[in-house]
Scaffold this motif. Structure first.
Motif, PDB file in Angstrom:
ATOM      1  N   ASP A  16      22.747  24.157  24.265  1.00  0.00           N
ATOM      2  CA  ASP A  16      24.056  23.882  24.856  1.00  0.00           C
ATOM      3  C   ASP A  16      25.188  24.148  23.864  1.00  0.00           C
ATOM      4  O   ASP A  16      26.215  24.709  24.227  1.00  0.00           O
ATOM      5  N   ASN A  17      24.998  23.745  22.598  1.00  0.00           N
ATOM      6  CA  ASN A  17      26.022  23.998  21.581  1.00  0.00           C
ATOM      7  C   ASN A  17      26.219  25.486  21.349  1.00  0.00           C
ATOM      8  O   ASN A  17      27.349  25.955  21.172  1.00  0.00           O
ATOM      9  N   ILE A  18      25.126  26.226  21.322  1.00  0.00           N
ATOM     10  CA  ILE A  18      25.206  27.679  21.103  1.00  0.00           C
ATOM     11  C   ILE A  18      25.960  28.343  22.259  1.00  0.00           C
ATOM     12  O   ILE A  18      26.861  29.152  22.041  1.00  0.00           O
ATOM     13  N   LEU A  19      25.616  27.972  23.485  1.00  0.00           N
ATOM     14  CA  LEU A  19      26.264  28.584  24.643  1.00  0.00           C
ATOM     15  C   LEU A  19      27.732  28.168  24.748  1.00  0.00           C
ATOM     16  O   LEU A  19      28.583  28.969  25.145  1.00  0.00           O
ATOM     17  N   GLU A  20      28.047  26.936  24.370  1.00  0.00           N
ATOM     18  CA  GLU A  20      29.443  26.491  24.344  1.00  0.00           C
ATOM     19  C   GLU A  20      30.235  27.291  23.306  1.00  0.00           C
ATOM     20  O   GLU A  20      31.369  27.705  23.553  1.00  0.00           O
ATOM     21  N   PHE A  21      29.621  27.546  22.160  1.00  0.00           N
ATOM     22  CA  PHE A  21      30.234  28.356  21.111  1.00  0.00           C
ATOM     23  C   PHE A  21      30.513  29.770  21.623  1.00  0.00           C
ATOM     24  O   PHE A  21      31.613  30.301  21.445  1.00  0.00           O
ATOM     25  N   LEU A  22      29.529  30.374  22.264  1.00  0.00           N
ATOM     26  CA  LEU A  22      29.704  31.732  22.790  1.00  0.00           C
ATOM     27  C   LEU A  22      30.780  31.776  23.868  1.00  0.00           C
ATOM     28  O   LEU A  22      31.543  32.742  23.956  1.00  0.00           O
ATOM     29  N   THR A  23      30.873  30.739  24.668  1.00  0.00           N
ATOM     30  CA  THR A  23      31.921  30.660  25.688  1.00  0.00           C
ATOM     31  C   THR A  23      33.298  30.607  25.035  1.00  0.00           C
ATOM     32  O   THR A  23      34.230  31.287  25.473  1.00  0.00           O
TER      33      THR A  23
END
Length: 156
Positions: free
Chosen positions: A61-68
């Motif tokens: 979730d943190n990785i995908l939030e970062f990419l967003t």
């Protein structure tokens, strides 16, 4: 590149710092710090080499939030290049990472007779239609740059 570096339009921020031992507590907020830092600098072209370093203790979730958040910056005129090592991620996480990116290039080494060459496969470019010629073989020669290896030689 050297002119851009000299004029202050190109800067390198090292991630590997000698004597620093990364812990899970230190790394938890790192992705947010990277985003905050990108917003604070004047450069609009960013290279992150490698995202793997920053995601060691991060969950999906943190990785995908970062990419967003990076994708939102791209909508504001930034160009962001990210490298990562696919072995560091679960396959379902990789699928989600690839789907969030506008472009996905896959780099690998292949042996050509007595030497190794680099191969780049264009897996995805947003807005482009799939066509033939999505694979390029090349080698990097100091003092010269990239040398494209013709397919006829690459398949020897």
């Amino acid at each position: 590149m050297s002119d851009f570096y000299s004029w202050g339009y190109f800067r390198i921020f090292p991630v590997h710092l000698e004597g620093v031992e990364w812990t899970s507590e230190q790394m938890k907020g790192t992705l947010h710090l990277v985003t905050t830092h990108i917003k604070s600098i004047r450069e609009k072209v960013i290279f992150i080499d490698s995202l793997t370093m920053f995601t060691t203790y991060s969950d999906e979730d943190n990785i995908l939030e970062f990419l967003t958040s990076l994708k939102n910056l791209c909508d504001k005129g930034y160009t962001i290049f990210i490298t990562l090592h696919q072995h560091a991620f679960k396959e379902d996480t990789l699928v989600r990472i690839r789907s969030s990116c506008d472009c996905h290039l896959f780099l690998r080494k292949e042996q050509l007779t007595d030497r190794y060459i680099s191969v780049m496969e264009v897996s995805k470019i947003r807005g482009a239609k799939k066509s033939t010629g999505n694979i390029v073989s090349f080698e990097v020669q100091p003092g010269f740059g990239l040398k494209i290896i013709p397919i006829s030689q690459a398949k020897v």
